[in-house]
Design an enzyme around this catalytic site. Structure first.
Site, PDB file in Angstrom:
ATOM      1  N   HIS A 193       1.066  -1.117  -0.523  1.00 47.75           N
ATOM      2  CA  HIS A 193       0.099  -0.007   0.515  1.00 47.75           C
ATOM      3  C   HIS A 193       0.755   1.188   0.685  1.00 47.75           C
ATOM      4  CE1 HIS A 193       0.939  -0.309   4.688  1.00 47.75           C
ATOM      5  NE2 HIS A 193       0.634   1.205   4.286  1.00 47.75           N
TER       6      HIS A 193
ATOM      7  N   ASP B 240       0.517  -7.540   1.545  1.00 48.05           N
ATOM      8  CA  ASP B 240       0.470  -6.691   1.730  1.00 48.05           C
ATOM      9  C   ASP B 240       1.615  -6.080   1.797  1.00 48.05           C
ATOM     10  OD1 ASP B 240       0.040  -3.346   1.992  1.00 48.05           O
ATOM     11  OD2 ASP B 240       0.154  -3.302   3.641  1.00 48.05           O
TER      12      ASP B 240
ATOM     13  N   SER C 175       4.978   1.769   7.993  1.00 49.53           N
ATOM     14  CA  SER C 175       4.650   1.058   7.182  1.00 49.53           C
ATOM     15  C   SER C 175       5.663   0.658   6.563  1.00 49.53           C
ATOM     16  CB  SER C 175       3.047   1.471   6.129  1.00 49.53           C
ATOM     17  OG  SER C 175       2.130   1.810   6.951  1.00 49.53           O
TER      18      SER C 175
END
Length: 323
Positions: free
Chosen positions: A166, A196, A275
């Site tokens: 993402h 992801d 992230s």
């Protein structure tokens, strides 16, 4: 080569009979009598040469020539006491600081460029980045085409990097900043949407690039200490520490589009920008890739629960053999 010790020889002294004969041969007249010469060696006195040689011997190996009753042999109790004094007086780095020092050379900043995301989460993340940079919290899309900021970790010293999908999905350009400040563009070489994950290949790499060490999570337990290293809101590399608070957790994104399973739950502070960064143990070994934080609101700020994809899944995304 150490020279052998040298010892002085005592000067020869006249025997008592010879001394008696000399005294008998001396004139009886007190005016003409002479006092006998003092002997160079007398019991209880040291000659200058003897003292000099003794000093030299003690300087070369004083412990050897020192009386043995003065020596003190070290015992385990003495060693334990010295170690305890050092621990009480010396300032030692924390386990998290040592872990961060190990992993930091392998952590990179990942920036994606392209059309602005229109989701509330993307807008909140951008406001946070602008606030950290001292910019106005609201900017027009044409003012900055920076789509998102995340973190990555080098897993192969040829420039192979793991991050979150993402962070880079839909980007026109991806830029990597290495630990030494070198900047490079990167391309996506493979993805694993169910976890992801994305694998990047940097176009330029530092000469001394260090790849992270990965550690199996097979023996990981709740309560184990962990640390997160990354770029929350683009600031970093930043370090936060905590513990594993759960295993084999599931997480569904706020939009409800995707559910991730078999996640490591942890309480080390993580925010947008972390992230794709590494979750490491106290040896600086990568246990997982930070992928999400749990927050029932749309603020996308940390409230105590984060999630990471186990490194076994991440390694499989890169085509690496399992542990």
């Amino acid at each position: 080569m150490r020279r052998p010790a040298q010892y002085s020889r005592s000067p020869r002294t006249s025997s008592p009979p010879a001394a008696d004969e000399a005294s008998q041969a001396a004139p009886a007249d007190p005016a003409t009598a002479r006092a006998p010469k003092a002997s160079r060696w007398q019991p209880g006195r040291w000659t200058f040469a003897t003292l000099l040689l003794l000093c030299m011997a003690m300087a070369a190996g004083g412990a050897f020539y020192w009386p043995r009753q003065g020596l003190h042999s070290l015992t385990q109790k003495d060693i334990d006491a010295a170690v305890l004094r050092t621990l009480q007086t010396a300032s030692l780095p924390s386990p998290a600081a040592r872990a961060a020092d190990v992993i930091r050379p392998s952590v990179v900043r990942v920036v994606s460029y392209g059309p602005e995301k229109a989701t509330p989460e993307a807008k909140t993340e951008k406001r946070g980045r602008n606030l950290a940079k001292g910019k106005p919290t609201e900017t027009k899309p044409e003012d900055d085409n920076e789509r998102g900021v995340g973190t990555g970790v080098v897993i192969v010293d040829k420039g192979v990097i793991l991050t979150n999908l993402h962070v880079v999905a839909g980007a026109d350009k991806i830029k990597i900043t290495f630990y030494d400040g070198l900047e490079s563009t990167a391309t996506i070489v493979s993805v694993q949407p169910e976890n992801d994950l994305a694998v990047l290949q940097a176009q330029k790499i530092p000469d001394d690039l260090v790849a992270a060490t990965m550690r199996s999570t097979g023996d990981l337990q709740s309560g184990d200490q962990v640390a997160v290293v990354g770029f929350p809101f683009g600031i970093g590399p930043s370090v936060s520490a905590g513990v594993v608070s759960g295993l084999k957790r599931s997480f569904r994104s706020p939009e409800g589009k995707q559910e991730l399973g078999n996640l490591i739950q942890f309480d080390a502070a993580a925010n947008p920008g972390n992230s794709g960064g590494p979750l490491v143990n106290m040896d600086g070994e990568v246990l997982g890739i930070v992928t999400a934080i749990l927050n029932p609101t749309q603020q996308r700020t940390f409230i105590g629960i984060g999630f990471a994809v186990p490194i076994e899944n991440a390694a499989a995304a890169a085509g690496m053999p399992p542990f």
